[in-house]
Design a protein around this motif. Structure first.
Motif, short mmCIF file in Angstrom:
data_model
loop_
_atom_site.label_atom_id
_atom_site.label_comp_id
_atom_site.label_asym_id
_atom_site.label_seq_id
_atom_site.Cartn_x
_atom_site.Cartn_y
_atom_site.Cartn_z
N UNK A 12 -42.04 -32.63 -81.65
CA UNK A 12 -41.39 -33.21 -80.47
C UNK A 12 -42.40 -33.97 -79.63
N UNK A 13 -43.58 -33.38 -79.45
CA UNK A 13 -44.62 -34.06 -78.66
C UNK A 13 -45.05 -35.37 -79.28
N UNK A 14 -45.25 -35.37 -80.59
CA UNK A 14 -45.63 -36.60 -81.29
C UNK A 14 -44.57 -37.68 -81.10
N UNK A 15 -43.31 -37.31 -81.31
CA UNK A 15 -42.24 -38.30 -81.23
C UNK A 15 -42.14 -38.89 -79.82
N UNK A 16 -42.16 -38.04 -78.81
CA UNK A 16 -42.03 -38.53 -77.44
C UNK A 16 -43.23 -39.39 -77.05
N UNK A 17 -44.41 -39.03 -77.55
CA UNK A 17 -45.59 -39.85 -77.28
C UNK A 17 -45.42 -41.23 -77.90
N UNK A 18 -44.89 -41.29 -79.10
CA UNK A 18 -44.68 -42.58 -79.77
C UNK A 18 -43.63 -43.42 -79.05
N UNK A 19 -42.78 -42.76 -78.26
CA UNK A 19 -41.77 -43.50 -77.49
C UNK A 19 -42.31 -43.95 -76.14
N UNK A 20 -43.59 -43.68 -75.87
CA UNK A 20 -44.22 -44.16 -74.66
C UNK A 20 -44.35 -43.16 -73.53
N UNK A 21 -44.00 -41.89 -73.77
CA UNK A 21 -44.15 -40.88 -72.73
C UNK A 21 -45.57 -40.36 -72.69
N UNK A 22 -45.99 -39.92 -71.49
CA UNK A 22 -47.29 -39.26 -71.35
C UNK A 22 -47.08 -37.79 -71.73
N UNK A 23 -47.80 -37.33 -72.73
CA UNK A 23 -47.57 -36.01 -73.31
C UNK A 23 -48.81 -35.14 -73.22
N UNK A 24 -48.65 -33.95 -72.66
CA UNK A 24 -49.71 -32.95 -72.62
C UNK A 24 -49.32 -31.80 -73.55
N UNK A 25 -50.15 -31.46 -74.53
CA UNK A 25 -49.80 -30.38 -75.45
C UNK A 25 -49.79 -29.01 -74.77
N UNK A 26 -48.72 -28.29 -74.97
CA UNK A 26 -48.67 -26.88 -74.59
C UNK A 26 -49.21 -26.07 -75.75
N UNK A 27 -50.11 -25.15 -75.46
CA UNK A 27 -50.68 -24.29 -76.50
C UNK A 27 -50.12 -22.88 -76.34
N UNK A 28 -49.38 -22.45 -77.33
CA UNK A 28 -48.83 -21.08 -77.35
C UNK A 28 -49.23 -20.44 -78.67
N UNK A 29 -49.91 -19.30 -78.60
CA UNK A 29 -50.32 -18.62 -79.82
C UNK A 29 -49.46 -17.37 -80.01
N UNK A 30 -49.44 -16.90 -81.23
CA UNK A 30 -48.70 -15.70 -81.56
C UNK A 30 -49.66 -14.55 -81.82
N UNK A 31 -49.55 -13.91 -82.98
CA UNK A 31 -50.48 -12.83 -83.28
C UNK A 31 -51.80 -13.40 -83.78
N UNK A 32 -52.72 -12.51 -84.12
CA UNK A 32 -54.08 -12.93 -84.47
C UNK A 32 -54.14 -13.90 -85.64
N UNK A 33 -53.16 -13.84 -86.52
CA UNK A 33 -53.18 -14.73 -87.69
C UNK A 33 -53.08 -16.19 -87.29
#
Length: 224
Positions: free
Chosen positions: A115-136
């Motif tokens: 979603x972030x890639x697509x919206x960036x390609x459409x000209x939006x300013x995009x900041x990545x949200x980083x969400x992690x799960x378990x240690x893997x």
């Protein structure tokens, strides 16, 4: 033989969003380019209440229950023009439950970047949200790479959310460990934080990393 795109079935992974993407790592996570200039949001407004943003000066974020932003994952294209009215977005905060199967956790990382890639390609300013799960997802010894940090450039701006994510001792431990790995891996210039910033998690990292806090929407509205 190539398939006609019109006959392809959307299986839920929105492959049409990443037709022009560069893919990172062995899991081929879509890449989001670092912005040319770091812009610090004046505020953040959750997607489901975005119309309440005064003069649309807030970045749209997705720090809320997944059901409230399901449409941005399934109907991304329909929201481009509306989201362009805001200064930027934080990529979707798809839940990475630590007790979920690894394939589900990786799929949610993929959707965040797609979603972030697509919206960036459409000209939006995009900041990545980083969400992690378990240690893997954030320790290299399990998969041979830290998949949760794939698709994001180093030395730039990222966002994390603590709202509803650090309620138990276990969740606090996982959050702190993931945050430590993120800082080592991405070496971000700026980290936006949506929600509280308890010293038990953030104190040591404040010495080397610039954090900018944002109150969750409920707290923000109560303070007015």
């Amino acid at each position: 033989m190539a398939k006609n795109k019109e006959n392809l079935v959307d299986e839920g992974f929105r492959v049409s969003l990443v037709e022009t993407a560069f893919f990172d790592g062995k899991f081929e996570i879509p890449h989001i380019d670092a912005p040319d200039k770091i812009i610090i949001p004046n505020g953040m407004v959750p997607f489901s209440v975005r119309e309440r943003s005064q003069d649309k000066k807030d970045f749209v974020c997705f720090y809320e229950h997944d059901i409230n932003f399901r449409d941005i994952l399934t109907k991304t294209e329909e929201y481009v023009d509306e989201l362009k009215q805001y200064p930027g977005i934080i990529t979707p905060d798809c839940s990475l439950y630590i007790d979920a199967p690894l394939c589900v956790q990786i799929a949610d990382i993929y959707l965040n970047r797609a979603v972030g890639h697509y919206l960036q390609k459409q000209g939006l300013y995009v900041i990545p949200n980083i969400r992690w799960g378990d240690e893997r997802t954030f320790k290299e010894e399990f998969l041979g790479e830290k998949v949760v940090f794939q698709g994001v450039d180093k030395h730039s701006i990222v966002s994390v959310g603590t709202y509803g994510q650090i309620q138990s001792a276990e969740s606090k431990r996982f959050f702190r460990e993931g945050l430590s790995e993120m800082i080592k891996e991405l070496e971000p210039e700026v980290v936006l934080v949506y929600g509280s910033m308890p010293d038990t998690i953030f104190a040591d990292f404040k010495k080397t990393t610039k954090f900018i806090p944002y109150p969750d929407w409920t707290t923000r509205m109560k303070s007015k």
